[in-house]
Design an enzyme around this catalytic site. Structure first.
Site, PDB file in Angstrom:
ATOM      1  N   HIS A  85       0.827  -1.203   0.000  1.00 12.67           N
ATOM      2  CA  HIS A  85       0.000   0.000   0.000  1.00 12.67           C
ATOM      3  C   HIS A  85       0.862   1.255   0.000  1.00 12.67           C
ATOM      4  O   HIS A  85       0.576   2.212  -0.723  1.00 12.67           O
ATOM      5  CB  HIS A  85      -0.917   0.011   1.233  1.00 12.67           C
ATOM      6  CG  HIS A  85      -2.095  -0.896   1.110  1.00 12.67           C
ATOM      7  ND1 HIS A  85      -3.042  -1.029   2.110  1.00 12.67           N
ATOM      8  CD2 HIS A  85      -2.503  -1.713   0.107  1.00 12.67           C
ATOM      9  CE1 HIS A  85      -3.970  -1.893   1.724  1.00 12.67           C
ATOM     10  NE2 HIS A  85      -3.655  -2.325   0.513  1.00 12.67           N
ATOM     11  N   TYR A  95      -9.413   4.774   2.892  1.00 16.16           N
ATOM     12  CA  TYR A  95     -10.052   3.708   3.672  1.00 16.16           C
ATOM     13  C   TYR A  95     -11.557   3.905   3.884  1.00 16.16           C
ATOM     14  O   TYR A  95     -12.322   2.933   3.787  1.00 16.16           O
ATOM     15  CB  TYR A  95      -9.311   3.513   4.998  1.00 16.16           C
ATOM     16  CG  TYR A  95      -8.028   2.745   4.802  1.00 16.16           C
ATOM     17  CD1 TYR A  95      -8.025   1.358   4.750  1.00 16.16           C
ATOM     18  CD2 TYR A  95      -6.817   3.404   4.611  1.00 16.16           C
ATOM     19  CE1 TYR A  95      -6.859   0.646   4.535  1.00 16.16           C
ATOM     20  CE2 TYR A  95      -5.640   2.706   4.383  1.00 16.16           C
ATOM     21  CZ  TYR A  95      -5.662   1.327   4.346  1.00 16.16           C
ATOM     22  OH  TYR A  95      -4.505   0.621   4.108  1.00 16.16           O
ATOM     23  N   GLU A 137       1.067   1.884   8.021  1.00 23.63           N
ATOM     24  CA  GLU A 137       1.516   2.562   6.803  1.00 23.63           C
ATOM     25  C   GLU A 137       2.070   3.947   7.101  1.00 23.63           C
ATOM     26  O   GLU A 137       2.985   4.420   6.400  1.00 23.63           O
ATOM     27  CB  GLU A 137       0.358   2.627   5.804  1.00 23.63           C
ATOM     28  CG  GLU A 137       0.039   1.251   5.225  1.00 23.63           C
ATOM     29  CD  GLU A 137      -1.356   1.134   4.641  1.00 23.63           C
ATOM     30  OE1 GLU A 137      -1.975   2.187   4.366  1.00 23.63           O
ATOM     31  OE2 GLU A 137      -1.835  -0.004   4.456  1.00 23.63           O
ATOM     32  N   TYR A 190      11.636  -4.684  -2.901  1.00 21.61           N
ATOM     33  CA  TYR A 190      11.297  -4.446  -4.303  1.00 21.61           C
ATOM     34  C   TYR A 190      11.109  -2.956  -4.571  1.00 21.61           C
ATOM     35  O   TYR A 190      10.961  -2.141  -3.658  1.00 21.61           O
ATOM     36  CB  TYR A 190      10.019  -5.197  -4.688  1.00 21.61           C
ATOM     37  CG  TYR A 190       8.820  -4.905  -3.804  1.00 21.61           C
ATOM     38  CD1 TYR A 190       8.046  -3.767  -3.976  1.00 21.61           C
ATOM     39  CD2 TYR A 190       8.463  -5.785  -2.779  1.00 21.61           C
ATOM     40  CE1 TYR A 190       6.956  -3.501  -3.160  1.00 21.61           C
ATOM     41  CE2 TYR A 190       7.370  -5.533  -1.963  1.00 21.61           C
ATOM     42  CZ  TYR A 190       6.622  -4.386  -2.157  1.00 21.61           C
ATOM     43  OH  TYR A 190       5.545  -4.129  -1.345  1.00 21.61           O
ATOM     44  N   ARG A 206       3.491  -1.579 -10.784  1.00 23.14           N
ATOM     45  CA  ARG A 206       4.003  -2.943 -10.732  1.00 23.14           C
ATOM     46  C   ARG A 206       5.201  -3.017  -9.782  1.00 23.14           C
ATOM     47  O   ARG A 206       6.016  -2.095  -9.710  1.00 23.14           O
ATOM     48  CB  ARG A 206       4.440  -3.425 -12.116  1.00 23.14           C
ATOM     49  CG  ARG A 206       3.315  -3.627 -13.116  1.00 23.14           C
ATOM     50  CD  ARG A 206       2.417  -4.798 -12.730  1.00 23.14           C
ATOM     51  NE  ARG A 206       1.435  -5.067 -13.780  1.00 23.14           N
ATOM     52  CZ  ARG A 206       0.276  -4.446 -13.897  1.00 23.14           C
ATOM     53  NH1 ARG A 206      -0.052  -3.490 -13.033  1.00 23.14           N
ATOM     54  NH2 ARG A 206      -0.563  -4.754 -14.869  1.00 23.14           N
ATOM     55  N   VAL A 275      11.713 -16.385 -12.775  1.00 30.33           N
ATOM     56  CA  VAL A 275      12.195 -15.052 -12.417  1.00 30.33           C
ATOM     57  C   VAL A 275      12.176 -14.835 -10.908  1.00 30.33           C
ATOM     58  O   VAL A 275      12.660 -13.817 -10.408  1.00 30.33           O
ATOM     59  CB  VAL A 275      11.358 -13.976 -13.148  1.00 30.33           C
ATOM     60  CG1 VAL A 275       9.985 -13.817 -12.516  1.00 30.33           C
ATOM     61  CG2 VAL A 275      12.099 -12.656 -13.224  1.00 30.33           C
ATOM     62  N   THR A 278      15.191 -13.420  -8.513  1.00 30.45           N
ATOM     63  CA  THR A 278      15.716 -12.057  -8.410  1.00 30.45           C
ATOM     64  C   THR A 278      16.013 -11.601  -6.978  1.00 30.45           C
ATOM     65  O   THR A 278      17.082 -11.041  -6.735  1.00 30.45           O
ATOM     66  CB  THR A 278      14.790 -11.057  -9.121  1.00 30.45           C
ATOM     67  OG1 THR A 278      13.434 -11.250  -8.683  1.00 30.45           O
ATOM     68  CG2 THR A 278      14.842 -11.250 -10.624  1.00 30.45           C
ATOM     69  N   PRO A 398      -2.038 -10.607  -5.995  1.00 33.94           N
ATOM     70  CA  PRO A 398      -2.780 -10.225  -4.803  1.00 33.94           C
ATOM     71  C   PRO A 398      -2.499 -11.196  -3.665  1.00 33.94           C
ATOM     72  O   PRO A 398      -2.193 -12.362  -3.896  1.00 33.94           O
ATOM     73  CB  PRO A 398      -4.250 -10.312  -5.258  1.00 33.94           C
ATOM     74  CG  PRO A 398      -4.203 -10.282  -6.737  1.00 33.94           C
ATOM     75  CD  PRO A 398      -2.909 -10.919  -7.128  1.00 33.94           C
TER      76      PRO A 398
END
Length: 409
Positions: A85, A95, A137, A190, A206, A275, A278, A398
């Site tokens: 998020h 929210y 968050e 990531y 992405r 993949v 990675t 997801p």
């Protein structure tokens, strides 16, 4: 804290969610995008079309109901989803919008069964769960900005270099346009890219694992081109990325993720498919730079040598890391693979392959690859006596229950 009456009402809805959960979440997304089409910028179009996002949300709602008496049990999942998020730019003001349309979807699908009492109970529970996400968050947003080289929102990066790693995987070296320092990260994390492909009305976000060690002047991500095959549509965004050239720019959120492969003294086994190697390239490059003497087993599965990325780089890592045991398993090796002996086993990763590599059931296990691969590996490890708490996995669809699906299959 939830009232006892609220808990009782929500637990009573569990059988209903088992039957109607996905219908509710399908209706939720219909309502959400009708009212707020701008949120299509956040959600993966392919996952929506394939029903994966709807199924994942249904699983999350069901899990919340099951654990309603002790919501602390879902905090690890909150952190994992919260990291995504944060990278997607989900904010506290989103929210209430989600809550409104989720409750509305319950009414639409369940109709008269969705009594005022049930809706009120779920509204109370949703408020507490949403606040848990907002709190987690908030800390993540602050950390992303305050760390050295960190930033808020999206930052422009230039493709400085592009390297072909296999027939289907290319690495992209990204440098900041402003030439200022960039945030470090931990192996396993990531980057999130915002991309606007031709012919698509909305930008898409992405996630791509960082595939090199941190603390450099660039980020490296390695992207598989998902081509159309059989009845399966290709990956719109992965094919678009593969159309980009050196000099093109992309918008990037600061590194994120909870699939962190930490350095410690526990024996480590890395299981990767395709993949999914990675994040392990990031970890192993980092371990080599630190001269780590940790015991590591790495088993990589691929279709064949043509699609096996980083073959040379991984061989060099095996030479640099004295305590690394590396094995390669090809499902359908080519004639060249056979001739040059480019693999160690044929078929799939099995118990025999694990044992030959020095399987330690008391160690830590990390899995990354296609969802079917991770289900198979999770099932194999638990059958061999590995404790669930010692198994970690990462994938970028997801959120789903790998554990439950592994047991069911």
């Amino acid at each position: 804290m939830l009232q006892e009456k609220t808990i009782a009402v929500i637990k009573a809805t569990i059988p209903v969610l088992e039957v109607h959960g996905e219908a509710i979440t399908r209706r939720f997304y219909e309502r959400l995008f009708e009212a707020h089409p701008e949120l299509l910028n956040v959600f993966n179009i392919n996952n929506q079309r394939q029903g994966r996002q709807q199924a994942a949300l249904a699983n999350a709602v069901y899990a919340a109901a099951v654990h309603i008496e002790k919501l602390d049990a879902i905090i690890p999942v909150v952190k994992q989803i919260g990291a995504k998020h944060r990278s997607l730019g989900v904010l506290p003001e989103h929210y209430p919008i989600v809550g409104e349309h989720l409750l509305g979807a319950m009414r639409d699908v369940l109709q008269e069964s969705a009594t005022d009492e049930i809706i009120a109970a779920w509204a109370e529970a949703y408020g507490i769960i949403a606040q848990a996400f907002i709190d987690v968050e908030k800390e993540m947003y602050e950390e992303a900005v305050k760390q050295p080289g960190g930033w808020e929102g999206l930052r422009s990066f230039r493709i400085a270099r592009r390297v072909k790693e296999s027939d289907v995987i290319d690495s992209f070296y990204l440098e900041p346009l402003d030439q200022k320092p960039i945030a470090s990260y931990q192996p396993g994390q990531y980057l999130t890219l915002q991309l606007k492909a031709p012919g698509v009305d909305y930008a898409q976000m992405r996630h791509y694992s960082l595939s090199d060690s941190p603390n450099k002047s660039y980020y490296r991500i390695s992207v598989k081109r998902e081509d159309e095959r059989d009845a399966t549509p290709g990956g719109l965004i992965s094919r678009y990325i593969h159309s980009l050239a050196v000099g093109d720019t992309v918008e990037v959120a600061a590194p994120a993720g909870e699939f962190i492969i930490e350095e410690n003294n526990h024996p480590l086994t890395l299981l990767s498919g395709g993949v999914g190697m990675t994040p392990f390239m990031s970890y192993l490059n980092t371990a080599a730079e630190r001269l780590s003497n940790r015991s590591i087993v790495w088993i990589h599965a691929a279709l064949n040598g043509d699609v096996h990325a980083f073959a040379d780089e991984s061989n060099q890592l095996a030479q640099r890391l004295a305590n690394l045991t590396k094995r390669v398993v090809y499902e359908r090796p080519t004639a060249r693979d056979e001739q040059e002996k480019r693999f160690d086993a044929k078929g799939y990763i099995t118990a025999d392959v694990l044992r030959e590599a020095g399987f330690r059931p008391d160690g830590l296990f990390y899995i990354c690859g296609p969802e079917s691969f991770m289900r198979a590996m999770y099932r194999l490890l638990t059958q061999l006596g590995v404790k669930e708490k010692n198994i970690s996995f990462e994938f970028f669809g997801p959120a789903s229950s790998i554990e439950a699906q592994a047991v069911a299959n």
